[in-house]
Design a protein around this motif. Structure first.
Motif, PDB file in Angstrom:
ATOM      1  N   PRO A 215       0.639  -1.292   0.023  1.00  0.00           N
ATOM      2  CA  PRO A 215       0.099  -0.128  -0.151  1.00  0.00           C
ATOM      3  C   PRO A 215       0.769   1.331   0.161  1.00  0.00           C
ATOM      4  O   PRO A 215       0.389   2.117  -0.901  1.00  0.00           O
ATOM      5  N   TRP A 216       2.105   1.213   0.727  1.00  0.00           N
ATOM      6  CA  TRP A 216       2.877   2.583   0.801  1.00  0.00           C
ATOM      7  C   TRP A 216       3.608   2.585  -0.535  1.00  0.00           C
ATOM      8  O   TRP A 216       3.424   3.741  -1.090  1.00  0.00           O
ATOM      9  N   LEU A 217       4.067   1.557  -1.024  1.00  0.00           N
ATOM     10  CA  LEU A 217       4.590   1.781  -2.212  1.00  0.00           C
ATOM     11  C   LEU A 217       3.633   2.314  -3.486  1.00  0.00           C
ATOM     12  O   LEU A 217       4.170   3.224  -4.394  1.00  0.00           O
ATOM     13  N   PHE A 218       2.428   1.735  -3.556  1.00  0.00           N
ATOM     14  CA  PHE A 218       1.509   2.281  -4.493  1.00  0.00           C
ATOM     15  C   PHE A 218       1.314   3.930  -4.280  1.00  0.00           C
ATOM     16  O   PHE A 218       1.297   4.255  -5.170  1.00  0.00           O
ATOM     17  N   LYS A 219       1.266   4.064  -2.868  1.00  0.00           N
ATOM     18  CA  LYS A 219       0.935   5.386  -2.576  1.00  0.00           C
ATOM     19  C   LYS A 219       2.135   6.491  -3.029  1.00  0.00           C
ATOM     20  O   LYS A 219       1.938   7.511  -3.581  1.00  0.00           O
ATOM     21  N   MET A 220       3.203   5.938  -2.818  1.00  0.00           N
ATOM     22  CA  MET A 220       4.365   6.806  -2.991  1.00  0.00           C
ATOM     23  C   MET A 220       4.545   6.785  -4.645  1.00  0.00           C
ATOM     24  O   MET A 220       4.778   7.935  -5.115  1.00  0.00           O
ATOM     25  N   ALA A 221       4.319   5.793  -5.473  1.00  0.00           N
ATOM     26  CA  ALA A 221       4.198   5.701  -6.919  1.00  0.00           C
ATOM     27  C   ALA A 221       3.199   6.714  -7.232  1.00  0.00           C
ATOM     28  O   ALA A 221       3.411   7.333  -8.275  1.00  0.00           O
ATOM     29  N   TRP A 222       2.012   6.770  -6.695  1.00  0.00           N
ATOM     30  CA  TRP A 222       1.018   7.705  -7.095  1.00  0.00           C
ATOM     31  C   TRP A 222       1.331   8.975  -6.907  1.00  0.00           C
ATOM     32  O   TRP A 222       1.320  10.080  -7.922  1.00  0.00           O
ATOM     33  N   ARG A 223       1.921   9.299  -5.788  1.00  0.00           N
ATOM     34  CA  ARG A 223       2.244  10.905  -5.456  1.00  0.00           C
ATOM     35  C   ARG A 223       3.338  11.292  -6.481  1.00  0.00           C
ATOM     36  O   ARG A 223       3.352  12.417  -6.937  1.00  0.00           O
ATOM     37  N   ASP A 224       4.231  10.354  -6.750  1.00  0.00           N
ATOM     38  CA  ASP A 224       5.581  10.763  -7.758  1.00  0.00           C
ATOM     39  C   ASP A 224       5.061  11.092  -9.006  1.00  0.00           C
ATOM     40  O   ASP A 224       5.474  12.056  -9.892  1.00  0.00           O
ATOM     41  N   ALA A 225       3.902  10.242  -9.448  1.00  0.00           N
ATOM     42  CA  ALA A 225       3.482  10.260 -10.881  1.00  0.00           C
ATOM     43  C   ALA A 225       2.389  11.686 -10.968  1.00  0.00           C
ATOM     44  O   ALA A 225       2.785  12.366 -12.067  1.00  0.00           O
ATOM     45  N   LYS A 226       2.182  11.832  -9.882  1.00  0.00           N
ATOM     46  CA  LYS A 226       1.278  13.490  -9.925  1.00  0.00           C
ATOM     47  C   LYS A 226       2.333  14.115 -10.221  1.00  0.00           C
ATOM     48  O   LYS A 226       1.677  15.377 -10.859  1.00  0.00           O
TER      49      LYS A 226
END
Length: 849
Positions: free
Chosen positions: A13-24
């Motif tokens: 969950p943390w990995l996906f959240k970090m990936a999403w934040r960086d992608a934005k």
């Protein structure tokens, strides 16, 4: 948050959240990255989905296409033994068909048609659609004709009017809307007219030399193995110049025909996907280099190698999956238009079936190419030290995971080979394409490295500041020379290769001019009609351009070997059709415009008491396995005639004029049974129509071909072919442009930092513009020039080895692609620094952070 960073365990969950934040925060760059995937996947899905739909439709409708389970066809009156075989199988329906002129007494119109004389229950499968519907079942008993519906509209006739076929006049009992085995092309050249079989002889159209075809239709029993039946009967029928054709073999043959038509589209799909792969590799390389500082900060906070690696792996894999879904949806929409564009080529209507397969294929391909072509750059994240957050260092100096990189590189090559083999269905072609891409990549890398070395070695220290700064950008740490030259060069290479290949294919569709401007051809002119027809042509204020004698004959033996001996000897390489074919030959004393002498010498007149030298076309020489000096004995209506191959010609069969496989010299065939082909030139449509009306009234057995109509039809078809090829070429070129935009655009942030530093040190906007413009112009020009030159070599190899066509290079890539790509790269490069020129250095740095 601290606990998740400190642990070495993967916290999804943390990995996906970090990936999403960086992608934005990087959405513009990632959208361009995604566009490369979308367009590549769309091309692959649309072409593959159409090919699968076409194959399924052919298999499903194979019986309806033929109208029977199997048929026997023969181009002459069956021999006694052939007739015995035909009758023993109990045909359900019989047909004789031939091309002839017909007339409409109502308005005096005339038209070249294919007359189909039928008896029995045809079609066994499928449907003969007529208006009224009852006409399909009643025309044989009523002694009437079914006329092509479009033809009836053109000549303003309706059921109840009459049609003159040869010397008899028949009532039109219905309009023919469709018939098994007919395509739009066939119907446009010679629309079908169906009459009862027992009336064919009464038309008096089948005379000496007339081309005709007999077909016998059969319904197979449930237990009949059609492939086994073909093996048993085909050799027996071949010996009688007949042929067995099953609906399964027709299905396979049609599949091969339209699969060949799709080879170029498969090449387009392959190139489009390769362009997408180039865009992914170049974009991710620059993107990850810019993220190394971020990764170092994460490691300072306690993130493990695995966590920092998987953050960006998840990000790129997600983009691949989303791009694959969008590309598949676009591909489904594109392929839905193919049946409409290609309907003239197909003898049936295609039913487009939308399934989950293309969506799955798009997602899998998007995922695979995103991961595979990003892994080489992602591996660099594994060896980023936390100290990189504080160091000012060259990312190229990072430790390289050699074994992992080698494994990824081999996997990429294996993927490209398997994908190209899946598209091209040919191991040699697949190996050739992958090898060609490797060589191209290596040359571009070598040129980029050599360019940096040369500039560094021969640096012009005396030049102006802005010029020196631009050149320094090409080889100093954090330079983009290698990545951008490879990306631009590969993009230009693939785009130009596609354009050159398109030109090769379109050149094959060129229509040759007829000799001496003849646009009317009169076939099957009997000797006793020749003088009267010549007079009729003169009465219409026209003149005869060519009067070509035709003599029919068969090959009796080749180099002393009879047909039966050749068929029994498995070592003989003579093609079977050579012995079975009825050749229409002529005699003259010179070559014509569509012919070129390849070997031997041309003999205009026969020399008394010597073996007769003949000239044969190169395709016959190859299939008959003969060369200069070999003997061929012909059976000329029962008389054996020995000849020797005196010359071999290359014949341009694309020219719409009478061309011949075999040509005799003068002084041999003048007294043989023969008929003639006459040509003339009608200056207007009205004069052509008047001549055709006179011919069909006075000489109903003579077939008149108006090349003006044929040209119009062929040009319309070729325009559609050209449109498809150009559209798909444009589609891939658009993909290439998106790739180039993405590759150059992703270098934006590195150049912004450098430009801000220059402004802080006092550089003016004009100086920054000149530094950036010169750097990108050099990169764009060098990359695109090398790519186009490599494409020129690639197209030459394709023309020689695959298409086997002469290649005349187009100047368009040099005059259009080279400046366009160079200016495109320049424009994107300048747009990258607009924020630097419009804002203060501190404001730009805050925004970038």
């Amino acid at each position: 948050m601290k606990k998740s960073l400190a642990t070495s365990q993967l916290n999804l969950p943390w990995l996906f959240k970090m990936a999403w934040r960086d992608a934005k925060a990087s959405r513009v760059r990632l959208l361009l990255f995604m566009a490369s995937i979308i367009l590549g996947i769309a091309a692959v899905v649309s072409i593959q989905l159409f090919r699968d739909n076409l194959k399924d439709n052919i298999q499903r409708q194979s019986k309806s296409l033929m109208g029977a389970d199997y048929l026997i066809d023969i181009n002459e009156t069956p021999s006694e033994r052939a007739q015995f075989i035909i009758d023993s199988l109990n045909p359900v329906a019989t047909e004789v068909n031939f091309v002839s002129m017909i007339a409409f007494p109502k308005n005096g119109g005339s038209k070249l048609v294919r007359v189909r004389g039928l008896k029995g229950m045809f079609p066994i499968y499928g449907e003969m659609k007529t208006q009224p519907q009852t006409a399909a079942a009643s025309y044989q008993n009523n002694g009437g004709a079914l006329v092509d519906a479009t033809l009836m509209l053109q000549y303003n006739v309706t059921p109840g009017d009459s049609i003159k076929v040869g010397v008899i006049t028949l009532p039109i009992v219905g309009a023919l809307n469709s018939l098994p085995g007919s395509s739009a092309i066939m119907s446009s050249v010679a629309p079908p007219v169906v009459i009862p079989y027992n009336l064919v002889d009464k038309t008096e159209l089948l005379q000496f030399g007339s081309r005709k075809e007999y077909q016998y239709y059969y319904k197979a029993k449930a237990e009949t193995d059609l492939d086994e039946l073909d093996k048993v009967l085909d050799p027996m029928l071949d010996a009688e110049n007949a042929d067995l054709d099953t609906h399964t073999s027709t299905s396979r043959r049609l599949g091969r025909r339209y699969e060949n038509m799709g080879k170029f589209l498969n090449l387009v799909a392959f190139i489009a996907l390769l362009l997408g792969c180039v865009g992914i590799a170049s974009s991710v390389h620059i993107y990850i280099r810019e993220k190394l500082k971020h990764i170092a900060v994460l490691k300072c906070l306690g993130a493990s190698r695995q966590q920092s690696f998987f953050i960006y792996l998840i990000q790129i894999a997600s983009i691949g999956i989303i791009g694959g879904v969008i590309g598949a949806i676009i591909g489904i929409g594109i392929q839905a238009a193919f049946p409409y564009l290609l309907k003239e080529f197909l003898p049936f209507d295609i039913t487009v079936t939308i399934t989950t397969q293309p969506l799955i294929m798009g997602v899998v391909l998007g995922f695979l190419i995103a991961i595979l072509f990003a892994l080489l750059s992602l591996l660099n994240t594994w060896f980023v030290s936390p100290l990189e957050a504080l160091r000012v260092s060259d990312p190229n100096g990072l430790k390289k995971p050699k074994l992992a990189r080698f494994i990824v590189f081999v996997t990429i090559l294996l993927f490209l080979f398997l994908f190209s083999y899946w598209l091209l269905k040919n191991t040699i072609y697949a190996v050739g394409f992958v090898t060609g891409m490797l060589i191209t990549f290596a040359i571009l890398v070598g040129i980029a490295s050599l360019t940096m070395k040369l500039i560094k070695t021969c640096f012009p220290k005396s030049w102006g500041y802005t010029t020196r700064q631009s050149l320094l950008n090409l080889f100093r740490p954090n330079n983009q020379t290698l990545v951008l030259i490879v990306a631009i060069g590969l993009g230009a290479f693939l785009i130009s290769t596609l354009y050159f290949t398109k030109d090769i294919l379109l050149s094959k569709t060129a229509i040759g001019n007829t000799a001496q401007s003849a646009n009317i051809i009169l076939l099957d002119v009997q000797p006793e009609q020749e003088a009267a027809i010549t007079e009729t042509i003169a009465n219409n204020d026209l003149e005869v351009i060519d009067n070509i004698p035709l003599v029919t004959m068969r090959i009796h033996s080749i180099k002393g070997m009879l047909a039966k001996e050749a068929q029994e000897d498995s070592t003989v390489t003579i093609r079977r059709w050579v012995y079975n074919h009825e050749f229409r030959t002529t005699y003259r004393d010179s070559l014509i415009s569509s012919e070129e002498l390849l070997e031997g010498s041309w003999t205009p007149n026969v020399v008394p008491d010597e073996v007769i030298p003949i000239s044969i076309s190169d395709n016959v020489a190859e299939d008959a396995n003969v060369t200069i000096g070999d003997t061929i004995v012909f059976n000329v209506q029962g008389v054996l005639m020995e000849t020797v191959v005196g010359s071999i010609r290359l014949v341009d069969w694309g020219q719409l004029q009478p061309n011949f496989s075999i040509v005799f010299p003068n002084g041999v065939l003048e007294n043989a049974p023969q008929f003639n082909v006459l040509t003339t030139d009608a200056p207007s449509e009205s004069s052509s129509a008047q001549l055709q009306r006179n011919m069909v009234t006075k000489f109903p057995n003579v077939t008149v071909i108006d090349l003006r109509q044929v040209y119009t039809l062929v040009e319309d078809i070729l325009n559609k072919v050209s449109w498809i090829i150009n559209f798909m070429a444009f589609f891939s070129i658009l993909t290439g442009i998106i790739v180039l935009i993405g590759s150059v655009r992703t270098s934006k942030h590195q150049r912004i930092k450098e430009s801000v530093l220059l402004r802080t040190l006092g550089a003016k906007n004009k100086q920054i513009l000149k530094i950036t413009a010169l750097e990108y112009l050099l990169l764009g020009t060098l990359g695109s020039l090398v790519g186009i030159l490599l494409a020129l070599i690639s197209a030459l190899l394709l023309a020689f080895f695959i298409f086997k066509e002469p290649f005349t290079p187009s100047v368009i890539p040099f005059l259009v692609f080279l400046p366009f790509i160079s200016l495109l790269v320049l424009g994107i490069g300048l747009s990258n620094i607009q924020s630097v020129l419009k804002s203060s250095p501190l404001e730009v740095l805050r925004r970038e952070a």
